[in-house]
Design a protein around this motif. Structure first.
Motif, PDB file in Angstrom:
ATOM      1  N   GLY A 192       0.728  -1.268   0.027  1.00  0.00           N
ATOM      2  CA  GLY A 192      -0.173  -0.037   0.130  1.00  0.00           C
ATOM      3  C   GLY A 192       0.962   1.287  -0.001  1.00  0.00           C
ATOM      4  N   TYR A 193       1.941   1.351  -0.742  1.00  0.00           N
ATOM      5  CA  TYR A 193       2.869   2.459  -0.797  1.00  0.00           C
ATOM      6  C   TYR A 193       2.209   3.534  -1.717  1.00  0.00           C
ATOM      7  CZ  TYR A 193       6.419  -0.582   1.259  1.00  0.00           C
ATOM      8  OH  TYR A 193       7.223  -1.446   1.982  1.00  0.00           O
ATOM      9  N   GLU A 194       2.435   4.648  -1.431  1.00  0.00           N
ATOM     10  CA  GLU A 194       2.090   5.561  -2.760  1.00  0.00           C
ATOM     11  C   GLU A 194       3.260   5.402  -3.526  1.00  0.00           C
ATOM     12  OE1 GLU A 194       2.714   9.771  -1.594  1.00  0.00           O
ATOM     13  OE2 GLU A 194       1.528  10.394  -3.256  1.00  0.00           O
ATOM     14  N   THR A 195       2.627   5.570  -4.942  1.00  0.00           N
ATOM     15  CA  THR A 195       3.601   5.359  -5.969  1.00  0.00           C
ATOM     16  C   THR A 195       3.319   6.523  -6.902  1.00  0.00           C
ATOM     17  OG1 THR A 195       2.027   3.869  -7.102  1.00  0.00           O
ATOM     18  CG2 THR A 195       3.401   2.732  -5.910  1.00  0.00           C
ATOM     19  N   TYR A 196       4.681   6.507  -7.702  1.00  0.00           N
ATOM     20  CA  TYR A 196       4.494   7.242  -9.068  1.00  0.00           C
ATOM     21  C   TYR A 196       5.178   6.460 -10.261  1.00  0.00           C
ATOM     22  CZ  TYR A 196       3.734  11.574  -6.454  1.00  0.00           C
ATOM     23  OH  TYR A 196       2.972  12.631  -5.799  1.00  0.00           O
ATOM     24  N   ILE A 197       4.544   6.789 -11.433  1.00  0.00           N
ATOM     25  CA  ILE A 197       4.938   6.007 -12.568  1.00  0.00           C
ATOM     26  C   ILE A 197       6.049   6.553 -13.546  1.00  0.00           C
ATOM     27  CG2 ILE A 197       4.033   5.236 -14.934  1.00  0.00           C
ATOM     28  CD1 ILE A 197       1.455   5.492 -13.343  1.00  0.00           C
ATOM     29  N   ILE A 198       7.135   5.591 -13.649  1.00  0.00           N
ATOM     30  CA  ILE A 198       8.031   5.945 -14.768  1.00  0.00           C
ATOM     31  C   ILE A 198       7.341   5.623 -16.234  1.00  0.00           C
ATOM     32  CG2 ILE A 198      10.311   5.655 -15.199  1.00  0.00           C
ATOM     33  CD1 ILE A 198      11.117   4.425 -12.839  1.00  0.00           C
ATOM     34  N   PRO A 199       7.130   6.386 -16.869  1.00  0.00           N
ATOM     35  CA  PRO A 199       6.608   6.213 -18.177  1.00  0.00           C
ATOM     36  C   PRO A 199       7.380   4.985 -18.978  1.00  0.00           C
ATOM     37  CG  PRO A 199       6.721   8.515 -17.890  1.00  0.00           C
ATOM     38  CD  PRO A 199       7.561   7.851 -17.102  1.00  0.00           C
ATOM     39  N   ASP A 200       6.536   4.195 -19.772  1.00  0.00           N
ATOM     40  CA  ASP A 200       7.069   3.121 -20.330  1.00  0.00           C
ATOM     41  C   ASP A 200       8.002   3.467 -21.507  1.00  0.00           C
ATOM     42  OD1 ASP A 200       6.530   0.550 -19.959  1.00  0.00           O
ATOM     43  OD2 ASP A 200       4.934   0.231 -21.263  1.00  0.00           O
ATOM     44  N   ASN A 201       7.658   4.495 -22.164  1.00  0.00           N
ATOM     45  CA  ASN A 201       8.603   5.147 -23.331  1.00  0.00           C
ATOM     46  C   ASN A 201       9.756   6.140 -22.781  1.00  0.00           C
ATOM     47  OD1 ASN A 201       6.978   7.156 -22.710  1.00  0.00           O
ATOM     48  ND2 ASN A 201       6.108   7.449 -24.507  1.00  0.00           N
ATOM     49  N   VAL A 202      10.074   6.076 -21.513  1.00  0.00           N
ATOM     50  CA  VAL A 202      11.376   6.893 -21.251  1.00  0.00           C
ATOM     51  C   VAL A 202      12.359   6.054 -20.307  1.00  0.00           C
ATOM     52  CG1 VAL A 202      12.101   8.774 -19.803  1.00  0.00           C
ATOM     53  CG2 VAL A 202       9.816   8.810 -20.878  1.00  0.00           C
ATOM     54  N   GLY A 203      13.640   6.026 -21.162  1.00  0.00           N
ATOM     55  CA  GLY A 203      14.498   4.982 -20.343  1.00  0.00           C
ATOM     56  C   GLY A 203      15.328   5.709 -19.231  1.00  0.00           C
ATOM     57  N   GLY A 204      15.759   4.882 -18.432  1.00  0.00           N
ATOM     58  CA  GLY A 204      16.363   5.312 -17.098  1.00  0.00           C
ATOM     59  C   GLY A 204      17.349   6.629 -17.202  1.00  0.00           C
ATOM     60  N   ARG A 205      18.173   6.829 -18.218  1.00  0.00           N
ATOM     61  CA  ARG A 205      18.982   7.635 -18.370  1.00  0.00           C
ATOM     62  C   ARG A 205      18.348   9.080 -18.792  1.00  0.00           C
ATOM     63  NH1 ARG A 205      20.312   3.850 -21.758  1.00  0.00           N
ATOM     64  NH2 ARG A 205      20.337   3.963 -23.983  1.00  0.00           N
ATOM     65  N   PHE A 206      17.003   8.808 -19.413  1.00  0.00           N
ATOM     66  CA  PHE A 206      16.414  10.014 -19.996  1.00  0.00           C
ATOM     67  C   PHE A 206      15.535  10.443 -18.886  1.00  0.00           C
ATOM     68  CE2 PHE A 206      18.485   8.462 -23.837  1.00  0.00           C
ATOM     69  CZ  PHE A 206      18.842   9.453 -24.529  1.00  0.00           C
ATOM     70  N   SER A 207      15.321   9.797 -17.528  1.00  0.00           N
ATOM     71  CA  SER A 207      14.271   9.898 -16.883  1.00  0.00           C
ATOM     72  C   SER A 207      14.254  10.994 -15.641  1.00  0.00           C
ATOM     73  CB  SER A 207      14.107   8.608 -16.261  1.00  0.00           C
ATOM     74  OG  SER A 207      15.032   8.374 -15.090  1.00  0.00           O
ATOM     75  N   VAL A 208      15.340  11.806 -15.471  1.00  0.00           N
ATOM     76  CA  VAL A 208      15.463  12.867 -14.570  1.00  0.00           C
ATOM     77  C   VAL A 208      14.272  13.711 -14.466  1.00  0.00           C
ATOM     78  CG1 VAL A 208      17.035  14.149 -15.951  1.00  0.00           C
ATOM     79  CG2 VAL A 208      16.966  14.369 -13.568  1.00  0.00           C
ATOM     80  N   LEU A 209      13.604  13.977 -15.496  1.00  0.00           N
ATOM     81  CA  LEU A 209      12.399  14.905 -15.535  1.00  0.00           C
ATOM     82  C   LEU A 209      11.220  14.146 -15.376  1.00  0.00           C
ATOM     83  CD1 LEU A 209      13.654  17.222 -18.317  1.00  0.00           C
ATOM     84  CD2 LEU A 209      13.807  17.752 -15.913  1.00  0.00           C
ATOM     85  N   THR A 210      11.354  13.160 -14.995  1.00  0.00           N
ATOM     86  CA  THR A 210      10.104  12.169 -14.539  1.00  0.00           C
ATOM     87  C   THR A 210       9.963  12.476 -12.875  1.00  0.00           C
ATOM     88  OG1 THR A 210      11.067  10.090 -14.459  1.00  0.00           O
ATOM     89  CG2 THR A 210      10.221  10.878 -16.622  1.00  0.00           C
ATOM     90  N   PRO A 211       9.209  11.650 -12.353  1.00  0.00           N
ATOM     91  CA  PRO A 211       9.138  11.669 -10.805  1.00  0.00           C
ATOM     92  C   PRO A 211      10.621  10.877 -10.308  1.00  0.00           C
ATOM     93  CG  PRO A 211       6.957  10.795 -11.647  1.00  0.00           C
ATOM     94  CD  PRO A 211       7.805  10.862 -13.061  1.00  0.00           C
ATOM     95  N   VAL A 212      11.086  10.271 -11.107  1.00  0.00           N
ATOM     96  CA  VAL A 212      12.409   9.498 -10.665  1.00  0.00           C
ATOM     97  C   VAL A 212      13.461  10.632 -10.025  1.00  0.00           C
ATOM     98  CG1 VAL A 212      14.858   8.494 -11.803  1.00  0.00           C
ATOM     99  CG2 VAL A 212      12.298   7.679 -12.504  1.00  0.00           C
ATOM    100  N   GLY A 213      13.408  11.792 -10.780  1.00  0.00           N
ATOM    101  CA  GLY A 213      14.299  12.820 -10.422  1.00  0.00           C
ATOM    102  C   GLY A 213      13.539  13.986  -9.741  1.00  0.00           C
ATOM    103  N   LEU A 214      12.318  13.993 -10.039  1.00  0.00           N
ATOM    104  CA  LEU A 214      11.742  15.268  -9.533  1.00  0.00           C
ATOM    105  C   LEU A 214      11.409  15.020  -7.977  1.00  0.00           C
ATOM    106  CD1 LEU A 214       9.429  15.932 -12.690  1.00  0.00           C
ATOM    107  CD2 LEU A 214      11.516  17.220 -12.096  1.00  0.00           C
ATOM    108  N   LEU A 215      10.924  13.859  -7.829  1.00  0.00           N
ATOM    109  CA  LEU A 215      10.757  13.563  -6.310  1.00  0.00           C
ATOM    110  C   LEU A 215      11.738  13.992  -5.318  1.00  0.00           C
ATOM    111  CD1 LEU A 215       8.319  12.841  -4.256  1.00  0.00           C
ATOM    112  CD2 LEU A 215       8.738  10.478  -4.497  1.00  0.00           C
TER     113      LEU A 215
END
Ligand code: PA5
Length: 446
Positions: A192-215
């Motif tokens: 039951g953790y709160e979650t954020y999604i990494i979009p399918d079409n964004v690879g790890g090294r391009f993900s800083v502007l998704t919740p991966v980096g933003l949170l």
């Protein structure tokens, strides 16, 4: 406001013919990106991410970050590679250089990292630091199956649950992962953790502007709205092909230098806050281009520090390198060099000058020396180190990376080579399902 400027005047004459020769390939690369017609086109979600990220998502991330900030002295970000480097790059660039040595203050937690290595001492020492402290965890894994973060998360989750109980721990853990797949998604749903999604079409090294980096960046107290706005501005600036597109010019220039025999690119900063930006950049370019027996080797240095260790090699070693310098125009703080009556160190000629004036002359002197010594110099100038400029810089490099990979003739969005060590490690650790590989690798070791 445009805060990032590119200058190739001290690089182009090393590879003028190749630069001209790359024009058609650059136009083609831009078309492949814009039309989604190149290899790896199912991983182009980062292209319009800045302009399409909703204010609602940013507000939700800020709300989650506020909850963690209110309840934690430390926020442990668990992740590796693209699931940690972007956040660390931005947080380091914007933080006080000695932030880690100050005690956390209410609502200002320290962001720490775990699962980015398999260091036993590192892990145990972090446990020691967190003992009896109020902490939370952001666990980040796109695949949800990566070994390093899985080990760290198991340990710090258990520790948190022991300290505050399972119910409270649940609200202090946030998972960032795939929408549906992977062990982390299953675990997050179950717990039951709160979650954020990494979009399918964004690879790890391009993900800083998704919740991966933003949170994590929001947890560290920085303005993610300005960061994304800066990136959106660069998205606009780099939309069309041509000499006005700095990402295209940079991609053309570095490929031209590569074709002229410059096989290593050194990303240089003259501001130690940018050290981890170099680490993020190395992953972005290394994983995107190092394949099919090709690719510029991405290295990074901090100047003037490394001029006293790597300077000799750069000045006079094998002439196969070029430099890309990130220069920050205006430091946020003014500090002048004092006069000293005795002047035993002989530096009274500098008295009254800002430290940055000396730094800038070191930068200029280094450029002239290195260019004279056969090292082409690309300059990227940032007005200042703030969220807006960093957003622009991140997107500038991402876009250039996509263009550059296509000019080079590789798929910039896969990373098949990363699996090789994992396969051997699993075989050596006798992971269920790897029986054949275990037998094969053990026979090699005899
Ligand atoms: O860029 C990449 O894809 C990799 O560096 C990954 O980010 C890294 O391996 C971590 O993967 P994951 O987020 O699936 O745990």
């Amino acid at each position: 406001m445009k805060s990032v400027e590119l200058n190739i005047q001290d690089a182009i004459y090393f590879a003028e013919k190749q630069y001209e020769g790359n024009k058609a390939a650059a136009v083609d690369a831009m078309a492949k990106l814009n039309e989604g017609s190149g290899e790896g086109s199912d991983f182009l979600g980062w292209l319009d991410l800045p302009s399409t990220t909703s204010q609602d998502l940013l507000a939700s991330i800020n709300k989650t970050a506020d909850r963690l900030r209110k309840n934690c002295e430390y926020v442990v970000c668990v992740g590796i590679g693209g699931s940690y480097l972007g956040a660390k790059a931005v947080i380091s660039a914007l933080s006080d250089s000695f932030a880690d040595f100050y005690a956390p203050t209410p609502e200002n937690p320290k962001v720490l990292y775990a699962g980015q290595n398999i260091g036993e001492e590192y892990t145990a020492e972090l446990e020691k630091l967190l003992e009896g402290k109020k902490f939370g965890i952001i666990v980040i894994s796109k695949s949800g199956t990566t070994t390093e973060p899985a080990i760290a998360f198991r340990i710090f989750k258990e520790m948190l649950e022991k300290q505050v109980g399972k119910e409270v721990a649940k609200d202090l853990i946030v998972a960032v992962t795939d929408e549906k797949k992977g062990a982390l998604r299953t675990l997050a749903t179950q717990e039951g953790y709160e979650t954020y999604i990494i979009p399918d079409n964004v690879g790890g090294r391009f993900s800083v502007l998704t919740p991966v980096g933003l949170l994590p960046i929001a947890c560290a107290g920085f303005d993610i709205v300005k960061l994304v706005a800066g990136a959106a501005q660069m998205e606009e600036t780099t939309k069309h092909s041509g000499d006005e597109n700095p990402s295209e010019v940079y991609a053309r220039m570095r490929n031209a230098l590569y074709q002229a025999g410059k096989k290593t690119e050194i990303l240089v900063n003259f501001n130690p806050k940018l050290h981890y930006f170099g680490e993020w950049w190395k992953q972005l370019y290394g994983e995107s281009e190092g394949k099919d027996g090709k690719g510029i080797f991405p290295a990074a240095v901090d100047f003037t520090t490394d001029l006293h260790s790597m300077g000799q090699w750069i000045q006079e070693g094998e002439r196969t390198i070029f430099e890309t310098v990130i220069s920050v125009k205006e430091p946020a703080i003014t500090r002048r060099i004092p006069e000293d009556a005795a002047n035993l160190d002989g530096i009274n000629y500098l008295a009254g000058k800002r430290i940055d004036e000396v730094n800038k002359m070191a930068e200029l002197g280094t450029k002239i020396a290195h260019v004279d010594g056969g090292v082409p110099n690309i300059k990227i100038e940032l007005n200042k180190l703030d969220e807006h400029s960093l957003g622009q810089l991140i997107y500038f490099f991402e876009k250039a990376c996509g263009i550059s990979g296509y000019i080079l003739g590789v798929n910039p969005f896969n990373q098949p080579g990363v699996e090789a060590y994992k396969k051997n490690m699993f075989a050596l650790l006798e992971k269920p399902g790897y029986e054949k590989e275990t037998e094969a690798i053990k026979s090699k070791l005899k």
